[in-house]
Design an enzyme around this catalytic site. Structure first.
Site, PDB file in Angstrom:
ATOM      1  N   HIS A 108       0.809  -1.215   0.000  1.00  6.81           N
ATOM      2  CA  HIS A 108       0.000   0.000   0.000  1.00  6.81           C
ATOM      3  C   HIS A 108       0.849   1.276   0.000  1.00  6.81           C
ATOM      4  O   HIS A 108       1.966   1.279   0.489  1.00  6.81           O
ATOM      5  CB  HIS A 108      -0.897   0.044   1.238  1.00  6.81           C
ATOM      6  CG  HIS A 108      -1.793  -1.141   1.368  1.00  6.81           C
ATOM      7  ND1 HIS A 108      -2.130  -1.667   2.587  1.00  6.81           N
ATOM      8  CD2 HIS A 108      -2.412  -1.921   0.458  1.00  6.81           C
ATOM      9  CE1 HIS A 108      -2.929  -2.703   2.423  1.00  6.81           C
ATOM     10  NE2 HIS A 108      -3.110  -2.888   1.135  1.00  6.81           N
ATOM     11  N   LYS A 145       6.186   6.363   6.848  1.00  2.00           N
ATOM     12  CA  LYS A 145       5.734   5.435   7.886  1.00  2.00           C
ATOM     13  C   LYS A 145       6.919   5.015   8.753  1.00  2.00           C
ATOM     14  O   LYS A 145       8.030   4.841   8.256  1.00  2.00           O
ATOM     15  CB  LYS A 145       5.095   4.185   7.270  1.00  2.00           C
ATOM     16  CG  LYS A 145       3.805   4.483   6.538  1.00  2.00           C
ATOM     17  CD  LYS A 145       3.215   3.224   5.944  1.00  2.00           C
ATOM     18  CE  LYS A 145       1.916   3.534   5.217  1.00  2.00           C
ATOM     19  NZ  LYS A 145       1.375   2.335   4.554  1.00  2.00           N
ATOM     20  N   TYR A 192       2.160   1.633  13.766  1.00  2.00           N
ATOM     21  CA  TYR A 192       2.995   2.478  12.915  1.00  2.00           C
ATOM     22  C   TYR A 192       2.498   3.912  12.888  1.00  2.00           C
ATOM     23  O   TYR A 192       1.314   4.187  12.981  1.00  2.00           O
ATOM     24  CB  TYR A 192       3.135   1.903  11.511  1.00  2.00           C
ATOM     25  CG  TYR A 192       1.865   1.697  10.727  1.00  2.00           C
ATOM     26  CD1 TYR A 192       1.497   2.583   9.724  1.00  2.00           C
ATOM     27  CD2 TYR A 192       1.060   0.589  10.965  1.00  2.00           C
ATOM     28  CE1 TYR A 192       0.355   2.379   8.987  1.00  2.00           C
ATOM     29  CE2 TYR A 192      -0.090   0.376  10.225  1.00  2.00           C
ATOM     30  CZ  TYR A 192      -0.446   1.277   9.234  1.00  2.00           C
ATOM     31  OH  TYR A 192      -1.588   1.065   8.510  1.00  2.00           O
ATOM     32  N   ASP A 206      -6.493  -6.537  -1.769  1.00  2.00           N
ATOM     33  CA  ASP A 206      -5.077  -6.832  -1.992  1.00  2.00           C
ATOM     34  C   ASP A 206      -4.883  -7.939  -3.021  1.00  2.00           C
ATOM     35  O   ASP A 206      -3.897  -7.942  -3.760  1.00  2.00           O
ATOM     36  CB  ASP A 206      -4.394  -7.211  -0.676  1.00  2.00           C
ATOM     37  CG  ASP A 206      -4.175  -6.019   0.235  1.00  2.00           C
ATOM     38  OD1 ASP A 206      -4.319  -4.865  -0.226  1.00  2.00           O
ATOM     39  OD2 ASP A 206      -3.866  -6.233   1.418  1.00  2.00           O
TER      40      ASP A 206
END
Length: 186
Positions: free
Chosen positions: A62, A72, A132, A169
């Site tokens: 992603h 991130k 995260y 996905d």
């Protein structure tokens, strides 16, 4: 904190100092001042926490499109994951290349992933949790993805059996069909 550069410019593996004793351990996982001292001056605005109940769960690959692109900072709070970053910056000498590292509750390692990279992971243990930080807010209209098992990228996923995937996905586009909005050196 120990910093390991990776073969992808900008992606870094970070290892915090842990203090263990008979009670367990203590580790400072984020300090803006400490991160600025090592040249990472991102302003994180959102923390995400994800639980995958089964080993072999794949999430990703992603990213978010500019102007909502995200840096991130990923860590595993429980269990273990194999965390992946894929270079999707047009003009990059490592375009389509990937790096992957085991992040676990035990090793306390974190992966720093700048803008211009797709991110994904596979759980190595049941009930694995990742936490995260993101430098931009989640924006559904800015979502982008690349297929987790794209043969051109050829990620060596530590997978036994079939991957557990979301429907989204499973049908993500291949890298060859991506008109990447990210450009190397910008």
């Amino acid at each position: 904190m120990k910093i390991e550069k990776t073969k992808l410019t900008g992606v870094k593996l970070l290892k915090s100092i842990r203090f263990d004793d008979h009670r367990g351990f203590f580790s400072e996982i984020y300090s803006r001042r400490s991160y600025q001292d090592i040249g990472l001056d991102d302003e994180f605005v959102q923390d995400n926490h994800s639980l995958s109940t089964k080993a072999g769960t794949v999430r990703g690959l992603h990213f978010q499109l500019p102007p909502m692109a995200q840096v991130k900072l990923v860590r595993c709070g429980r269990g273990a994951i194999f965390d992946i970053a894929v270079d999707i910056r047009r003009g990059s000498p490592t375009y389509g290349s990937w790096v992957g590292y085991e992040l676990s509750a035990e090793n306390g390692a974190q992966l720093y992933i700048p803008e211009g990279f797709a991110h994904g992971y596979i759980t190595l243990k049941p009930y694995s949790e990742i936490i995260y930080k993101c430098s931009n807010y989640y924006a559904p209209r800015a979502e982008g993805s690349v297929r987790w098992n794209d043969p051109k990228i050829n990620i060596n996923w530590p997978l036994t059996g079939n991957a557990i995937l979301s429907d989204k996905d499973a049908i993500a586009p291949l890298l060859a069909n991506l008109n990447s909005p990210f450009e190397f050196g910008r």
